[in-house]
Design an enzyme around this catalytic site. Structure first.
Site, short mmCIF file in Angstrom:
data_model
loop_
_atom_site.label_atom_id
_atom_site.label_comp_id
_atom_site.label_asym_id
_atom_site.label_seq_id
_atom_site.Cartn_x
_atom_site.Cartn_y
_atom_site.Cartn_z
N LYS A 51 -10.14 -9.93 -3.21
CA LYS A 51 -11.48 -9.56 -2.99
C LYS A 51 -11.60 -8.15 -3.86
CE LYS A 51 -12.13 -10.99 1.75
NZ LYS A 51 -11.78 -10.50 2.99
N LYS A 62 -2.20 -13.14 -6.11
CA LYS A 62 -3.12 -13.84 -5.71
C LYS A 62 -4.64 -13.22 -6.15
CE LYS A 62 -4.10 -11.64 -1.44
NZ LYS A 62 -4.50 -11.22 -0.01
N LYS A 77 0.82 -1.16 0.16
CA LYS A 77 0.13 0.05 0.05
C LYS A 77 1.04 1.15 0.02
CE LYS A 77 -4.19 -1.91 1.21
NZ LYS A 77 -4.46 -3.05 2.16
P1 TYM Z 1 -8.92 -12.13 4.49
O1 TYM Z 1 -10.25 -11.81 4.67
O2 TYM Z 1 -8.38 -11.23 3.54
O3 TYM Z 1 -8.99 -13.74 3.94
C1 TYM Z 1 -9.66 -14.75 4.52
C2 TYM Z 1 -8.87 -16.14 4.35
O4 TYM Z 1 -8.87 -16.43 3.08
C3 TYM Z 1 -7.31 -16.62 2.74
N1 TYM Z 1 -7.26 -16.07 1.50
C4 TYM Z 1 -6.83 -16.86 0.30
N2 TYM Z 1 -6.26 -18.21 0.17
C5 TYM Z 1 -5.99 -18.97 -0.72
N3 TYM Z 1 -6.01 -18.15 -2.19
C6 TYM Z 1 -6.37 -16.64 -1.93
N4 TYM Z 1 -6.19 -16.03 -3.19
C7 TYM Z 1 -6.53 -16.16 -0.68
N5 TYM Z 1 -7.05 -14.92 -0.49
C8 TYM Z 1 -7.52 -14.85 0.78
C9 TYM Z 1 -6.61 -15.86 3.91
O5 TYM Z 1 -5.37 -16.41 3.89
C10 TYM Z 1 -7.41 -15.88 5.04
O6 TYM Z 1 -7.17 -17.19 5.78
N6 TYM Z 1 -6.23 -10.64 8.10
C11 TYM Z 1 -7.17 -11.83 7.79
C12 TYM Z 1 -8.27 -11.86 8.74
C13 TYM Z 1 -7.92 -11.86 10.14
C14 TYM Z 1 -7.65 -13.18 10.64
C15 TYM Z 1 -7.02 -12.46 12.13
C16 TYM Z 1 -7.17 -14.36 10.41
C17 TYM Z 1 -7.86 -11.02 11.03
N7 TYM Z 1 -7.48 -11.61 12.47
C18 TYM Z 1 -6.76 -13.46 13.19
C19 TYM Z 1 -6.98 -15.20 11.29
C20 TYM Z 1 -6.43 -14.89 12.79
C21 TYM Z 1 -7.77 -11.19 6.53
O7 TYM Z 1 -7.73 -10.02 6.10
O8 TYM Z 1 -8.05 -12.36 5.92
#
Ligand code: TYM
Length: 336
Positions: free
Chosen positions: A205, A202, A115
């Site tokens: 969203k 990757k 970012k």
């Molecule tokens: P987020 O919302 O970006 O993604 C949710 C989960 O999906 C996985 N993910 C993917 N896996 C495979 N291929 C992809 N292209 C892909 N895009 C996303 C992410 O690795 C994640 O497991 N920071 C986290 C949310 C969070 C969190 C936490 C998770 C906040 N606090 C504590 C675990 C523990 C996030 O933004 O995920």
């Protein structure tokens, strides 16, 4: 035998993608069936504030995410679900952890660097929330003292950061927080699903190019169109090679993980096929079958149920969070 605590979450910044499903959500489905596991998952709506978002959008995302959790098969009787803003104690732990973190450590995080390097004069434009993002994430985790965190490959660095903080707490204050382990699937098992038009990056969203991302609630004709438009190569052979054949490899991983077969088996299935269009059609059918089921469940769910689901284990979760935070505060010297 004491249960293992498994923890996972997602940010309510937007619509959930096939990457979220394959990399993390689908893994939870299996794990919740094991009686030796206690699974806790949450929706990170505080993290969602790090990018501009309206009240209406935020509420819509949270509801949609929660309904999708249920629609894909997360069972609130087996998995404990909460909303980040429901457990206020996370903010206190977040502050404590921020005092143990340096700005340099945070500036080195890939997500922040991505970012920060995108715009000039960025330190005046980027909210500190983005810089602090990993601290809040560490607080989410440490508050529940889990054994494992279930995430995709992109969260690896944040998990390493969390483990460092746990070691620091345990060393400096003599706490006994478990050194949490990241349960990240292998790349061949979908830990990183790639963007369809740009398979070196990757699937995300928030991709500007919507043809890169399959959303779980996408219209099925759109899904097919996007998959047929995925970037491949000109070799007309279907096998896994991340370097030379990133696009084909990505489609193979999508296909095999959804079909729940090994990558080897998927390669076997396509051994004699030299027509990429046919290959993409087969992959698209597999994805559409899955999404049709999820979407049917989704549309049958009533919004009224959501509050009930969020309250189901709230008392227990708050108690656990309070207990863990109090232990830390006591060791630090914040409780007289
Ligand atoms: P987020 O919302 O970006 O993604 C949710 C989960 O999906 C996985 N993910 C993917 N896996 C495979 N291929 C992809 N292209 C892909 N895009 C996303 C992410 O690795 C994640 O497991 N920071 C986290 C949310 C969070 C969190 C936490 C998770 C906040 N606090 C504590 C675990 C523990 C996030 O933004 O995920």
């Amino acid at each position: 035998m004491e249960k293992k605590r498994l923890f996972s979450g997602l940010t309510s910044t937007g619509r959930l993608t096939l990457g979220n499903y394959i990399g993390s959500l689908s893994k939870l489905l299996k794990l919740q069936e094991d009686k030796n596991n206690e699974v806790i998952i949450f929706i990170a709506n505080l993290h969602a504030l790090t990018i501009p978002i309206t009240k209406a959008e935020l509420l819509r995302n949270v509801k949609e995410n929660l309904k999708l959790y249920i629609a894909i098969g997360i069972d609130p009787k087996k998995t404990k679900i909460y909303l980040q803003s429901q457990i206020e104690k996370v903010n206190e732990l977040f502050y404590i952890l921020s005092t143990m973190t340096t700005i340099g450590q945070l500036e080195r995080m890939t997500q922040y660097k991505d970012k920060a390097t995108k715009q000039a004069n960025s330190t005046f434009k980027i909210p500190t929330g983005i810089l602090f993002y990993p601290i809040l994430m560490a607080a989410d985790i440490i508050l529940f003292n889990p054994d494992y965190v279930i995430v995709g490959n992109d969260q690896k660095q944040h998990l390493e950061f969390t483990r460092d903080l746990i070691l620091k707490l345990n060393n400096n204050y003599d706490t006994d927080i478990k050194l949490v382990e990241a349960k990240i699937a292998d790349l061949k098992e979908g830990a990183k699903i790639m963007a369809l038009k740009n398979p070196k990056q990757k699937m995300s969203k928030s991709d500007q190019n919507k043809d890169n991302t399959i959303y779980l609630l996408d219209d099925l004709l759109e899904v097919k169109r996007k998959i047929l438009g995925a970037l491949t190569d000109s070799e007309n052979k279907i096998y896994y090679d991340l370097e030379k054949k990133a696009g084909v490899s990505n489609l193979l991983v999508i296909y095999s993980t959804i079909k729940n077969i090994s990558l080897k088996k998927a390669e076997q299935e396509f051994k004699n096929l030299t027509d990429y269009r046919k290959f993409k059609e087969i992959v698209a059918d597999q994805v559409c079958n899955l999404l049709a089921k999820i979407q049917k469940n989704y549309h049958n769910l009533n919004d009224d149920k959501l509050i009930e689901i969020l309250n189901y284990n709230l008392k227990y979760l708050k108690k656990e969070a309070n207990k863990n935070l109090d232990k830390i505060k006591d060791k630090i010297g914040l409780i007289l």
